[in-house]
Scaffold this motif. Sequence first.
Motif, PDB file in Angstrom:
ATOM      1  N   VAL A  19       0.927  -1.341   0.025  1.00 34.06           N
ATOM      2  CA  VAL A  19       0.106  -0.001   0.047  1.00 34.06           C
ATOM      3  C   VAL A  19       0.982   1.306   0.010  1.00 34.06           C
ATOM      4  CG1 VAL A  19      -1.856   1.170   1.237  1.00 34.06           C
ATOM      5  CG2 VAL A  19      -2.021  -1.229   0.987  1.00 34.06           C
ATOM      6  N   GLY A  22      -1.679   8.225  -0.784  1.00 32.45           N
ATOM      7  CA  GLY A  22      -2.145   9.014  -2.053  1.00 32.45           C
ATOM      8  C   GLY A  22      -1.824  10.320  -2.005  1.00 32.45           C
ATOM      9  N   GLU A 234      -2.955   3.054   5.132  1.00 37.06           N
ATOM     10  CA  GLU A 234      -4.211   3.171   3.860  1.00 37.06           C
ATOM     11  C   GLU A 234      -3.674   3.811   2.662  1.00 37.06           C
ATOM     12  OE1 GLU A 234      -7.662   5.456   5.623  1.00 37.06           O
ATOM     13  OE2 GLU A 234      -7.646   4.264   7.341  1.00 37.06           O
ATOM     14  N   GLY A 235      -4.050   3.366   1.606  1.00 31.17           N
ATOM     15  CA  GLY A 235      -3.734   4.101   0.388  1.00 31.17           C
ATOM     16  C   GLY A 235      -3.944   3.091  -0.788  1.00 31.17           C
ATOM     17  N   SER A 236      -3.245   3.217  -1.891  1.00 26.87           N
ATOM     18  CA  SER A 236      -3.638   2.272  -2.922  1.00 26.87           C
ATOM     19  C   SER A 236      -2.619   1.328  -3.027  1.00 26.87           C
ATOM     20  CB  SER A 236      -3.619   3.283  -4.401  1.00 26.87           C
ATOM     21  OG  SER A 236      -2.336   3.988  -4.516  1.00 26.87           O
ATOM     22  N   ALA A 241      -2.692   0.382  -9.268  1.00 25.10           N
ATOM     23  CA  ALA A 241      -3.132   1.810  -9.006  1.00 25.10           C
ATOM     24  C   ALA A 241      -1.635   2.619  -9.001  1.00 25.10           C
ATOM     25  CB  ALA A 241      -4.045   2.150  -7.774  1.00 25.10           C
ATOM     26  N   TYR A 242      -0.830   2.182  -8.038  1.00 24.40           N
ATOM     27  CA  TYR A 242       0.444   2.964  -7.915  1.00 24.40           C
ATOM     28  C   TYR A 242       1.244   2.910  -9.117  1.00 24.40           C
ATOM     29  CZ  TYR A 242       4.765   4.614  -6.115  1.00 24.40           C
ATOM     30  OH  TYR A 242       5.949   5.220  -6.058  1.00 24.40           O
ATOM     31  N   LYS A 245       0.229   5.263 -11.642  1.00 19.19           N
ATOM     32  CA  LYS A 245       0.366   6.644 -11.278  1.00 19.19           C
ATOM     33  C   LYS A 245       1.859   7.105 -11.284  1.00 19.19           C
ATOM     34  CE  LYS A 245      -1.415   7.632  -7.333  1.00 19.19           C
ATOM     35  NZ  LYS A 245      -1.378   8.085  -5.794  1.00 19.19           N
TER      36      LYS A 245
END
Length: 439
Positions: A19, A22, A234-236, A241-242, A245
């Motif tokens: 994780v 963001g 918490e996050g992506s 996703a990451y 990104k």
Amino acid sequence: MTSVVQRGRAAAEKAFRKVFPGHWSFLLGEIAMFSFFVLVATGLYLSLFYDASAEIVPYDGSYAQLAGVSVSQAFQSVMDITFERPLGSVVRQTHHWAALVFVAALVLHAARVFFTGAFRRPRRLNWMIGVTLMGLAMVTGFFGLVLPHDLLGGTSARIGHAFAVSVPVIGPGVADLLFAGPFGNPQMLHRMWMLHVVILPIVIGLFLVAHLALVWVQTHTMFGGNGRTEQVVEGSAAWPAYLFKAGGLLALVSGVLVGFGALVQIAPVWIHGPFDPASTTVPAQPDWYLGWVEGALRIFPAVDLTVMGWAIPSPFIAGVAFPVAVFAVLYAWPLAEAKLTGDTASHHILDRPRDRPVRTATGAAGLAALTVLLMAGSHDWQGFLLGASIEVMTIAYRIALVVVPATVGLVTYSVCRTLIAEEAAADSQRNPVGRSRRP
């Protein structure tokens, strides 16, 4: 064999589930890393054509204004890269812009880590690695500034040599090691090339890998609120996703740097001209990340000291002792803060800067002091534009170096305390304490 494949698949799945927070501020580290990638790629291209030789030859390139002028082979090769090689000017300027952005991203990333307390246990070692990366980037940039052997680079090398020689006891040996002997030695540029192109980039790469490895093992920090706890990140997820990104950010950073390299002129060596020890320097300053050292050299009192029989010249105080002291404070801060506050616990939730008034005020005052010195690095130009003498500008900046940081620190501390008090008052209004009359 099957068990090995299963373990590998499990490890890959675990990595894909990693994780990442963001918040945009966490991308500052990625911007630094991607700028370093651009630096390496463009540097490899430039190294194909650069000649680290101080041999004097007549310039015979296409830039007519320097036709027949005696230049070094190094300067000639840089001019050749700029005007003769395919996309040479774009690549060279992209390389220079990438260096500026690399250091800027490192500084901003370090500021985010400092003001949010991300340097606390268990990340003290990673903070020190990050500070080391900043120092290595600045030193590498200095050697890169010297390589064109233009008037700016040659003058910078002469100042750097003076700094090295000024170190008590070991100074001459350090200068001989870095500059391949006395200043002007024909092997100096080759030594600088080895340091700038080979040795220091490898060291930076190793520290960068160590930094990323520790981030991966220790997990990321994150901002508090919304019921977040120290135990949960918490996050992506890393995939998809990451990684998408990060890929987009890599393309964006590369595109912006190439765009700047193509459209915005920087380091015009043809205007500076070749280095001539008998010539006065051009009206130019070093790159911004060295400007604060230049400012210290300009406005610190020129006082030579003698300590225990050893001569301490003023260039050592401004050009060596002061930068070393700045980095020493950065290295020591996590341990010093933990000692003074008694906070030795592990932290994964970041502080809000307002909640740590002393740290925030100290950091703001330090940045203000370095900003004053950065501006002082061009006080001759400012004096010319304002019609003021160098003496007046020097005195003004000496006063500013005391007044501005103190004012910024006090105002920042006051603002933090005010915000804390206002928040406490708002909380008490939302959650009033029940009251009853005494019997």
